[in-house]
Structures are given as structure tokens and as C-alpha cells.
Design a protein around this motif. Structure first.
Motif, PDB file in Angstrom:
ATOM      1  N   LYS A   1     -52.645  18.456  -1.322  1.00  0.00           N
ATOM      2  CA  LYS A   1     -53.940  17.978  -1.932  1.00  0.00           C
ATOM      3  C   LYS A   1     -54.091  16.208  -1.778  1.00  0.00           C
ATOM      4  CE  LYS A   1     -54.418  21.324  -5.832  1.00  0.00           C
ATOM      5  NZ  LYS A   1     -53.314  22.240  -4.999  1.00  0.00           N
ATOM      6  N   ALA A   2     -52.875  15.881  -1.599  1.00  0.00           N
ATOM      7  CA  ALA A   2     -53.069  14.282  -1.110  1.00  0.00           C
ATOM      8  C   ALA A   2     -53.829  13.938   0.012  1.00  0.00           C
ATOM      9  CB  ALA A   2     -51.315  13.707  -1.335  1.00  0.00           C
ATOM     10  N   LEU A   3     -53.430  14.823   1.076  1.00  0.00           N
ATOM     11  CA  LEU A   3     -54.179  14.490   2.339  1.00  0.00           C
ATOM     12  C   LEU A   3     -55.759  14.491   2.184  1.00  0.00           C
ATOM     13  CD1 LEU A   3     -52.341  16.784   4.620  1.00  0.00           C
ATOM     14  CD2 LEU A   3     -52.314  13.915   4.764  1.00  0.00           C
ATOM     15  N   THR A   4     -56.491  15.086   0.956  1.00  0.00           N
ATOM     16  CA  THR A   4     -57.732  15.126   0.903  1.00  0.00           C
ATOM     17  C   THR A   4     -58.282  14.267  -0.295  1.00  0.00           C
ATOM     18  OG1 THR A   4     -57.601  17.012  -0.287  1.00  0.00           O
ATOM     19  CG2 THR A   4     -58.223  17.276   1.927  1.00  0.00           C
ATOM     20  N   ARG A   5     -57.310  13.343  -0.714  1.00  0.00           N
ATOM     21  CA  ARG A   5     -58.035  12.509  -1.657  1.00  0.00           C
ATOM     22  C   ARG A   5     -58.691  11.251  -1.086  1.00  0.00           C
ATOM     23  NH1 ARG A   5     -52.472  11.331  -4.385  1.00  0.00           N
ATOM     24  NH2 ARG A   5     -52.796   9.165  -3.592  1.00  0.00           N
ATOM     25  N   SER A   6     -59.549  10.695  -1.803  1.00  0.00           N
ATOM     26  CA  SER A   6     -60.273   9.576  -1.533  1.00  0.00           C
ATOM     27  C   SER A   6     -59.696   8.555  -0.650  1.00  0.00           C
ATOM     28  CB  SER A   6     -60.906   8.834  -2.611  1.00  0.00           C
ATOM     29  OG  SER A   6     -61.821   8.002  -2.533  1.00  0.00           O
ATOM     30  N   GLY A   7     -60.334   8.202   0.428  1.00  0.00           N
ATOM     31  CA  GLY A   7     -59.886   7.125   1.386  1.00  0.00           C
ATOM     32  C   GLY A   7     -59.084   7.837   2.338  1.00  0.00           C
ATOM     33  N   ARG A   8     -59.132   9.193   2.362  1.00  0.00           N
ATOM     34  CA  ARG A   8     -57.828   9.778   3.585  1.00  0.00           C
ATOM     35  C   ARG A   8     -59.150  10.989   4.260  1.00  0.00           C
ATOM     36  NH1 ARG A   8     -52.988  10.318  -0.360  1.00  0.00           N
ATOM     37  NH2 ARG A   8     -52.132   8.194  -0.281  1.00  0.00           N
ATOM     38  N   LEU A   9     -58.732  12.116   4.111  1.00  0.00           N
ATOM     39  CA  LEU A   9     -59.703  13.245   4.868  1.00  0.00           C
ATOM     40  C   LEU A   9     -60.533  13.699   3.411  1.00  0.00           C
ATOM     41  CD1 LEU A   9     -57.265  15.120   7.052  1.00  0.00           C
ATOM     42  CD2 LEU A   9     -58.600  13.180   7.718  1.00  0.00           C
ATOM     43  N   ASP A  10     -61.125  12.842   2.811  1.00  0.00           N
ATOM     44  CA  ASP A  10     -62.162  13.109   1.545  1.00  0.00           C
ATOM     45  C   ASP A  10     -63.208  13.617   1.796  1.00  0.00           C
ATOM     46  OD1 ASP A  10     -63.110  10.760   2.814  1.00  0.00           O
ATOM     47  OD2 ASP A  10     -62.858   9.491   1.289  1.00  0.00           O
ATOM     48  N   ARG A  11     -63.644  14.290   3.099  1.00  0.00           N
ATOM     49  CA  ARG A  11     -65.098  15.076   3.412  1.00  0.00           C
ATOM     50  C   ARG A  11     -64.504  16.340   4.038  1.00  0.00           C
ATOM     51  NH1 ARG A  11     -70.576  13.959   3.737  1.00  0.00           N
ATOM     52  NH2 ARG A  11     -70.349  11.799   3.450  1.00  0.00           N
ATOM     53  N   THR A  12     -64.858  17.542   3.376  1.00  0.00           N
ATOM     54  CA  THR A  12     -64.678  18.849   3.773  1.00  0.00           C
ATOM     55  C   THR A  12     -65.817  19.264   4.443  1.00  0.00           C
ATOM     56  OG1 THR A  12     -62.462  18.903   2.501  1.00  0.00           O
ATOM     57  CG2 THR A  12     -63.300  20.673   3.449  1.00  0.00           C
ATOM     58  N   ILE A  13     -65.724  19.707   5.718  1.00  0.00           N
ATOM     59  CA  ILE A  13     -66.952  20.597   6.266  1.00  0.00           C
ATOM     60  C   ILE A  13     -66.591  21.648   6.940  1.00  0.00           C
ATOM     61  CG2 ILE A  13     -68.738  20.171   8.105  1.00  0.00           C
ATOM     62  CD1 ILE A  13     -68.484  17.152   7.590  1.00  0.00           C
ATOM     63  N   GLU A  14     -67.074  22.731   6.547  1.00  0.00           N
ATOM     64  CA  GLU A  14     -67.017  24.310   7.490  1.00  0.00           C
ATOM     65  C   GLU A  14     -67.923  24.111   8.653  1.00  0.00           C
ATOM     66  OE1 GLU A  14     -66.665  28.833   6.589  1.00  0.00           O
ATOM     67  OE2 GLU A  14     -67.609  27.551   5.160  1.00  0.00           O
ATOM     68  N   ILE A  15     -67.340  24.690   9.636  1.00  0.00           N
ATOM     69  CA  ILE A  15     -68.088  25.125  10.881  1.00  0.00           C
ATOM     70  C   ILE A  15     -68.131  26.522  11.004  1.00  0.00           C
ATOM     71  CG2 ILE A  15     -68.157  25.073  13.495  1.00  0.00           C
ATOM     72  CD1 ILE A  15     -67.021  22.442  13.479  1.00  0.00           C
TER      73      ILE A  15
END
Length: 260
Positions: A204-218
């Protein structure tokens, strides 16, 4: 008038929390101008630009937005703090996440640096892996503006699930990756894209604000996207022939399936 004429996707890219109306309107002007120009990314014609890819959805809009942001940052008209610096792409295998990264780099006109846990582990023991990881980030910083693509980032794992003899090893890998993404020494000019099949397996720390904080599905391509993908790979062949039958028969096929 500008707001009335612009597509919803462009308006959404221009307006963000903390951005003044004047800043939003200025950015809307840049986005409109950039999207009205023909693609001039050039380069390797075996790699599509974002304009030539199909079925990208939000990933396509985000990428076009990023191309505008990077140019504005390079021109000194947009602060780095206002650029989306990290995104997590996910989707089933074969949906074109790696091709997307190549197309994004081509469209933005910047170098692409490739990295993955498998690539780094091939260098040897833990110390060699961490050295290879940091080297990838250093290479991206040296080439900035650049895009660093981290494939199969779910292989890093989630510290909450680590146990047994390898727990300490895996924890050190996650901690080192977080340190690199945070950029103890600034990583200005480096966009980090993580790609995976299983976003629920990521720390979860990887997707915190300032990191990979936007998640997009293809997602898997719909009928229109499947035809576009087939046309891209066929180039000039069968250009006057209807593909409706094969498009219908390939329902549920991925981009990789269609290429094969």
C-alpha cells in the motif's frame, strides 16, 4: 467559450484541486492546442504513438495530458509539482501495458528506461538487485525528462503478507523501491510508471500520495478497439476488406492475441 467548446476529458485534465481558475484556463488552452495538432512524435514506426493505439480509455487521456505537461515543464511554464509523476497501470496479460509505455515515451518525445524485479534479480544476490534498481533510477534521472517503466511491479509484494525465511529479503526490496520512488535526491523530470496484473498484491505504501498515486486499468479491447488494433498490425494489407467477421470472432481477445 473555452469551457463550452472543450471535450469533457480535456476539461478534467485542466481542472485540479488547488489550481486557480486562471491556471486552469491557461492549461486548457495548452491542452486544446496540443490535441488539435497532428501527431509529430516520429521515431520508430514499429512502435505506435498514443494516437495510434486503441482501447486505452483513461490511460490514453492521461498520457496525452502528460505529454502536454512535460512540454510545459520543459518550457518553464509549469512547475514540476503540478505534473503527475507516477501511475500504476493494471490489466490482464496481453492488454498492452509495455506497448503503452513505449507509445507514451514516443508521444512525449522522451527516453524510456525499462526495469523490473526479474531484470534486477538476474544481477545476483540482494546487494546486486538493489544496486541494479538504483542504477535504473539513476539512468532515468540522467536522461530526464524521461519515463521509467517498472514492469510486473506486483512481484515486489506486500510487506503485510511477508513471512518465513524470505521476509527480511523482500522487506528490504520494498523499502529500497520506496526510497527510490520518493527520490531522496530529487527525481525531477522522471515519470515512474508501474505495471502489473494484480494491483491488490502491491504494498500500500507504493500507491500513497506522491508515489504511484493514480491507478488506471487497461481493459480488454472492445469491438472498435479490436478493429483498430488489427488495422495497425495489418498496415496497408486488406485496407479495403471488412474485418467485421474476425472482430466479432475475437471477442475477449487481448491486444497480444490480435497481434499474434
Amino acid at each position: 467559450d473555452l469551457l463550452m467548446q472543450a471535450p469533457v476529458s480535456v476539461i478534467g485534465a485542466a481542472i485540479r484541486r488547488g489550481r486557480s481558475l486562471r491556471q486552469a484556463l491557461d492549461r486548457l488552452e495548452r491542452l486544446k492546442a496540443a490535441r488539435s495538432k497532428p501527431d509529430a512524435s516520429g521515431g520508430d514506426d514499429t512502435v505506435p504513438s498514443l494516437n495510434e493505439m486503441h482501447g486505452l480509455g483513461e490511460a490514453g487521456s492521461w498520457g496525452q495530458d502528460l505529454a502536454v505537461d512535460l512540454k510545459a515543464w520543459a518550457d518553464g511554464t509549469l512547475p514540476w509539482s503540478d505534473v503527475d509523476r507516477g501511475v500504476l497501470l493494471h490489466g490482464v496479460p496481453g492488454t498492452g501495458k509495455t506497448t503503452y509505455a513505449k507509445a507514451l515515451a514516443k508521444t512525449c518525445g522522451v527516453p524510456l528506461v525499462l526495469g523490473s524485479i526479474a531484470r534486477w534479480q538476474a544481477k545476483g544476490h540482494l546487494g546486486d538487485l538493489l544496486k541494479a534498481m538504483r542504477s535504473a533510477f539513476d539512468e532515468a534521472k540522467a536522461k530526464a525528462p524521461s519515463i521509467l517503466f517498472l514492469d510486473e511491479i506486483d512481484a515486489v509484494g506486500d510487506r503485510e503478507r511477508f513471512d518465513g525465511d524470505n521476509a527480511q529479503y523482500s522487506t528490504e526490496v520494498v523499502a529500497a523501491l520506496l526510497e527510490c520512488i520518493d527520490g531522496a535526491e530529487s527525481r525531477e523530470g522522471v515519470i515512474v510508471i508501474g505495471a502489473c496484473n494484480h494491483p491488490n498484491r502491491i504494498d500500500k505504501a507504493l500507491t500513497r500520495s506522491g508515489r504511484l498515486d493514480r491507478t488506471i486499468e487497461i481493459s480488454l479491447p472492445d469491438a472498435s478497439a479490436r478493429e483498430g488494433i488489427l488495422r495497425w498490425h495489418l498496415r496497408e494489407a486488406l485496407k479495403d476488406v471488412s474485418l467485421s467477421e474476425i472482430v466479432e470472432r475475437t471477442d475477449g481477445a487481448s491486444g497480444a492475441d490480435l497481434e499474434r
